[in-house]
Design an enzyme around this catalytic site. Sequence first.
Site, PDB file in Angstrom:
ATOM      1  N   TRP A 208      31.480  35.238  43.800  1.00 54.84           N
ATOM      2  CA  TRP A 208      30.701  35.983  45.509  1.00 54.84           C
ATOM      3  C   TRP A 208      31.311  36.789  45.711  1.00 54.84           C
ATOM      4  O   TRP A 208      30.410  37.532  46.106  1.00 54.84           O
ATOM      5  CB  TRP A 208      30.543  34.600  46.181  1.00 54.84           C
ATOM      6  N   HIS A 209      32.887  37.091  44.850  1.00 53.85           N
ATOM      7  CA  HIS A 209      33.242  37.923  46.104  1.00 53.85           C
ATOM      8  C   HIS A 209      33.532  39.039  45.521  1.00 53.85           C
ATOM      9  O   HIS A 209      33.405  40.588  45.844  1.00 53.85           O
ATOM     10  CB  HIS A 209      35.286  37.302  46.061  1.00 53.85           C
ATOM     11  N   GLY A 210      32.347  39.835  43.871  1.00 57.17           N
ATOM     12  CA  GLY A 210      32.329  40.284  42.884  1.00 57.17           C
ATOM     13  C   GLY A 210      31.835  40.470  42.059  1.00 57.17           C
ATOM     14  O   GLY A 210      32.521  39.471  41.573  1.00 57.17           O
TER      15      GLY A 210
ATOM     16  N   PHE B 148      31.358  42.998  49.474  1.00 56.14           N
ATOM     17  CA  PHE B 148      31.548  42.171  49.125  1.00 56.14           C
ATOM     18  C   PHE B 148      29.632  41.461  49.253  1.00 56.14           C
ATOM     19  O   PHE B 148      29.102  42.300  49.939  1.00 56.14           O
ATOM     20  CB  PHE B 148      31.926  40.811  49.479  1.00 56.14           C
TER      21      PHE B 148
END
Lengths: 406, 464
Positions: B318-320, B464
């Site tokens: 999810w963060h990248g 993000f």
Amino acid sequence: MKKSDINFKNIKKYMPSIVFCLFIFIVMIVFIISPSKSYSATEKRMLAEKPSINMKNVFNGEYGENFEEYLSDHIPFRNFFTGVNAYYKLFLGQNNANGVYLCNNGYIIGEPLKYDSQLEVNTAKIVKFAEFFKENFDISTVVTVVPSTGYIMEDSLPSNHKSYNDGEFLKYIKDELGNSAKFVDLTDTFKNNINNTDIYYKTDHHWTSAGTYLAYCDLAPYLNIKATDRNNFKIETYNDFYGTTYGKGCYWLQNPDTIELWVNKKHNDNTISVNIPENGISVNNSVFFRENLKGDDKYTVFIDGNHSYTKIINNDVKDGALLVVRDSFAHSMAQFLCDNYHEIILVDLRYYKSSIIDIVKEIQNEDNLTVSNILILYGMEDMVTDTDISSIITNSQIKNWQSELV
Amino acid sequence: MVFSSLIFLFLYLPIVLLIYYCISYKYRNLFLFAANLFFYAWGEPVFVLLMLFSTVSDYIHGYFIGKYRETNKKKAKILVISAVIINIGLLAVFKYTGFLCETLNYLPFLNLPVPSIPLPLGISFYTFQTMSYSVDVYRGDAPVQKNIISFGTYVSLFPQLIAGPIVRYKDVADQIDNRRENLDDFTKGVRKFIAGLGKKVLIANQMGFLWDSIRANYTNSSLMSWIGIIAYSFQIYFDFSGYSDMACGLGNMLGFEFLKNFNYPYISRNISEFWRRWHISLGTWFREYVYIPLGGNRKGKARLLLNTFIVWFLTGFWHGASWNFILWGLYFGVIIVIEKFFLLKILDKLPKFISHIYAVFLIIFGWVIFYFEDLSEMGRFITSMFNFSSFSANNDALTFLLSYIPILVIALAASLPLGSMLYEKIKNNKYYWIADTLLCTIILILCSASLVSEGYNPFLYLRF
């Protein structure tokens, strides 16, 4: 919001809200009603213009970016804010937050220059330049580079500062020049006199007239001229000069500098004339443009500041011409050198894009004057970083010159 | 637009507050919706359409899920799946396409062109919010929102639109239609907003500058590498939690109440605790919409391991869209499993300072993985951290470091709950209001001064 919330007893409780709202609304209102400025005197730069709005720049987000830049430049109380920030950083121990050090004795001094390979490029070009003129015109080149304030005044700096590398740069230049040009290192003279002379301005990166005079005396033997004695000058002083490091550092509480004009007592109104063709400026009485002292950039009192080509004529001297390839450090040198030559031509490579060979030919052939030296005079920063110095001589200029010979 | 910009602080916010409080309750959602779209469109004029698409899609899905929930479970289920697929699909296309192509290209027979799709602002946040709506409605945790303006206001609510916290629909469902603003909440909001602004502008930006300078100039010394990654650890915390504080504060000013997103994560004594204190809204979201639906810990040890793996893989991803984020997620997943099985019991018996050191070290090391998208660069940095033979730094580096010691100390103090402890002590004092007002004023002025002076103002979590 219910009205009943607001009564005097409660008002203390709501003070943060009141302060916050007042603050953001006042800034907004002042921004909206105050007229837009185009130039900032303290920062010495043009401010961003209000962006025009159209479909294209709105949709690609450019309008937003430009507007934010505009707002930042025109935000009300800008000087107050930048000043608060500078002193806050200082309080936190970040004494060179904006690239300058605030010193106890009132000096605001630029941080050390970083090594830049441009120095090698520039030095090599100057060697080539000097060899060309020595070989083909029998003109010898004298090079001097003014060390940065912090290098000379290391004792005045705050104890936690980065180290200055000017010594290495100067040694490099000297070694590379070898016999092709005469190099004048001002370091010793400056360091020996720093306790009795203000060599540099407190709020500007340039040297003072007194500092320049020391350099002038050092240069004289290399140029085969006799330096005019100190007693021949009458010193005029002008206050309230705030220079570049002042604008950079935003330490608004510092005191301004005094500018000295060293007026040669022998000169009368007809002795000196200055000619700046690009602006059609021609002044007939001195190297000083005293009306510039009323403006924001007071250092331009000396020969009107940066111009691509400036010609100074001294009618009391019959022969001798000097070509000076320079940056703004040469401005205050003009008040001294003008006493020794009939004609001085100053060229600023940032703006002058033609051949220097042509200038020399012109002086020799059209003005019928002897050019025995070319002086290359730069401040350390430009010497290390300025990319225009490398256009001091180019292969195509040499080729053109050769083809004209034939 | 970001909160820590002059345009937000001195134009957008005063205008929005002024109009918001001048119009009657009836029109506030409509106005807020328009204001939200303007806020979003200021930086991303085109992608505002994507957000509107997502809004309309979830509004319709929610409407029919609500309609069939009681009468036709099967239809409702299909609709919920469809809503989730559309949201994940948007995220996949706009966030992960490039990564997917690059990864597939490792296969020898493939040579896909890698498209460069710019990441729409806040997409990771608003898609998670809209998903929570459909699921909440399906589960009966929240009522259907029949008014599309109210629903749009929720999705696009500017305080948390671009960097969280991720507000679950059920937490604010009631507030959207029935909130009543008051001066107490407004003042609380002002306080939170100013605190968040201070965290972001006065600490995070400084730490960011320190980290960037060290990375550019001084990574040949292990001392400087450690200071650098510590600075980055502070930067990311103050940046992100500052943003969340500002979001919560702005929410309060407009009559909303969002849940806390950070709770002094750096005082944790183990990694499980850290993740209960760090980005709480994201952890909650994954627990509620992924981990528990998968069966959580109720289906045996093997399933627990698998579920943990999935959740931490997703948390990282999810963060990248990059391998290092996946690695980062799994790194914490593994540690948490180990802690669950036996380490927590041991840590609890050890002296406090040892467990603090344990947690801080692993967290900081985690940020190394988090920061470097290029794995070989990550390797070089880790080498320089542990290459103690070149520990010390040169003179210029030390000079530079020395000038940042005070702000590092401030950052350290501000990541401990000292401030709130002090607040508890003095809040009933007769003169508390003076200190309160003074502190707010000073921080506000310093932040404005810093914003005016510096162009250096990046928001980490915008990526993000």
